[in-house]
Design an enzyme around this catalytic site. Structure first.
Site, PDB file in Angstrom:
ATOM      1  N   CYS A   3      34.156  40.199  -3.385  1.00 10.93           N
ATOM      2  CA  CYS A   3      35.121  39.514  -4.231  1.00 10.93           C
ATOM      3  C   CYS A   3      34.473  38.352  -4.976  1.00 10.93           C
ATOM      4  O   CYS A   3      33.974  37.414  -4.363  1.00 10.93           O
ATOM      5  CB  CYS A   3      36.234  39.004  -3.319  1.00 10.93           C
ATOM      6  SG  CYS A   3      37.517  38.083  -4.110  1.00 10.93           S
ATOM      7  N   CYS A  32      40.013  35.870   0.096  1.00  9.96           N
ATOM      8  CA  CYS A  32      40.011  35.484  -1.317  1.00  9.96           C
ATOM      9  C   CYS A  32      41.419  35.601  -1.908  1.00  9.96           C
ATOM     10  O   CYS A  32      41.872  34.719  -2.640  1.00  9.96           O
ATOM     11  CB  CYS A  32      39.035  36.370  -2.076  1.00  9.96           C
ATOM     12  SG  CYS A  32      38.899  35.946  -3.804  1.00  9.96           S
TER      13      CYS A  32
END
Length: 373
Positions: free
Chosen positions: A200, A103
């Site tokens: 995330c 991410c």
């Protein structure tokens, strides 16, 4: 005092206290600051604890308090294509991925950085606990955050020199407690907001339930290494190497009453292997192979070096020797390590500096692959 007013910094604001204080500090230092909220997950049809709508309201409230413009940008497609598809593919392959590493690499410091450039940014900034230091040659070194318990360089280990050249980490020299104090002193709307946990951008969802929406679970046999039947597992993707809870076998089946742990997975046979004891021999290894090897600054294509490494977040460093061959590496441990997990990141350090890292493919014990996949 340096005049920063002509330097534009675009801050990734999540609606949390860390990114709020990041924006505040940069504004106080005289930078031309813009806040950007990234919407990376469509949670309209989910029952998650965290909602993007509430977070965006917090970003708006803080930006108004600080006196900075703010925008919202939608990266749902980028997140799905670059992070979530990878996340699912890793689970399908029997590994345990680290989506936060991907991410940061693909969204927060690629898609977001590209977007910030369209806003005329000189730099982007985030609320990560890490530090950047420029040497006399202009090379940027990424250093651990001053707060050992919060240092996030492990998750930033795939960032490139080009990305680091454009990045500021204003919280890197602070302790988390100091960040809270700054937020409270400034009366920021997010001062008392609790830290987010979970995957995330996906938040605190029931992980098993969440994963089963995307990957059909296949139940299978649970066995000891020597072939004793221990019942049924719920689906290999729900278990990670070294895991203790959730096996449903408690202290039974064993004479010594030691707890049971996941010690291996056989993807082709859909078998979950379990063993008794935290340091079960099947959990111990003395080297690993890694791929997607990446350094935060220029390094030779092939070389060998000694350093320390982390094999999971919040783990003490271990001494290793690293043999790099292009984007692959063999990492040899000075001491045997427990529960090295394929799919997780291995991250290299030289003292305070994070050098980079890679993704763990396989662990070995005296040259033999561990019975992981």
């Amino acid at each position: 005092m340096t005049d920063n007013s002509k330097i534009r910094v675009v801050v990734g604001m999540s609606g949390g206290v860390d990114s709020s204080v990041t924006a505040l500090l940069l504004k106080e230092q005289g930078y031309d600051v813009i806040g950007v909220f990234m919407k990376n997950w469509d949670d309209t049809d989910e029952f998650g604890v965290c909602t993007a709508t509430e977070d965006y309201k917090d970003v708006a409230a803080v930006a108004d308090q600080i006196g900075i413009p703010y925008y919202s940008v939608n990266f749902e497609k980028e997140y799905w294509d670059r992070v979530f598809e990878y996340f699912l593919a890793e689970y399908r392959a029997g590994r345990t991925p680290n989506p936060d590493v991907m991410c940061n690499k693909e969204i927060k410091f690629k898609a977001f950085l590209d977007y910030a450039m369209t806003l005329g940014a000189d730099y982007v900034a985030t609320g990560h606990y890490a530090q950047v230091k420029r040497d006399e040659n202009g090379t940027v070194h990424m250093l651990r955050g001053a707060d050992n318990g919060k240092d996030q360089t492990y998750f930033l280990s795939q960032l490139s020199q080009e990305q680091l050249q454009k990045t500021l980490f204003p919280l890197g020299h602070l302790q988390k407690s100091e960040v809270r104090e700054i937020a409270e002193r400034a009366g920021l709307a997010t001062a008392k907001k609790k830290d987010s946990t979970g995957i995330c951008f996906i938040g605190e969802k029931n992980f098993k339930q969440f994963l089963s929406q995307y990957l059909p679970a296949q139940k299978g046999r649970m066995m000891t290494i020597d072939g004793r039947d221990m019942g049924e597992h719920a689906g290999l993707m729900y278990y990670t190497i070294g895991q203790r809870g959730g096996l449903g076998i408690g202290g039974q089946h064993g004479g010594d009453n030691q707890p049971w742990f996941v010690v291996g997975k056989d993807l082709s046979q859909n078998i979950l292997y379990v063993g008794q004891g935290f340091y079960h021999e099947a959990l111990m290894s003395n080297s690993l192979d890694a791929s997607v090897i990446h350094f935060t600054r220029e390094m030779p294509e092939e070389f060998t070096f000694e350093c320390t490494a982390k094999f999971r977040y919040r783990q003490p460093d271990s001494h290793v020797t690293v043999h790099v061959r292009g984007d692959k590496a063999e990492v040899v441990f000075a001491e045997p390590q427990r529960a090295i997990t394929p799919g997780q990141a291995v991250v290299f350090y030289d003292g305070k500096e994070c050098l980079g890292g890679g993704m763990i493919d396989m662990a070995y014990k005296n040259g033999q692959p561990c019975q992981y996949i």
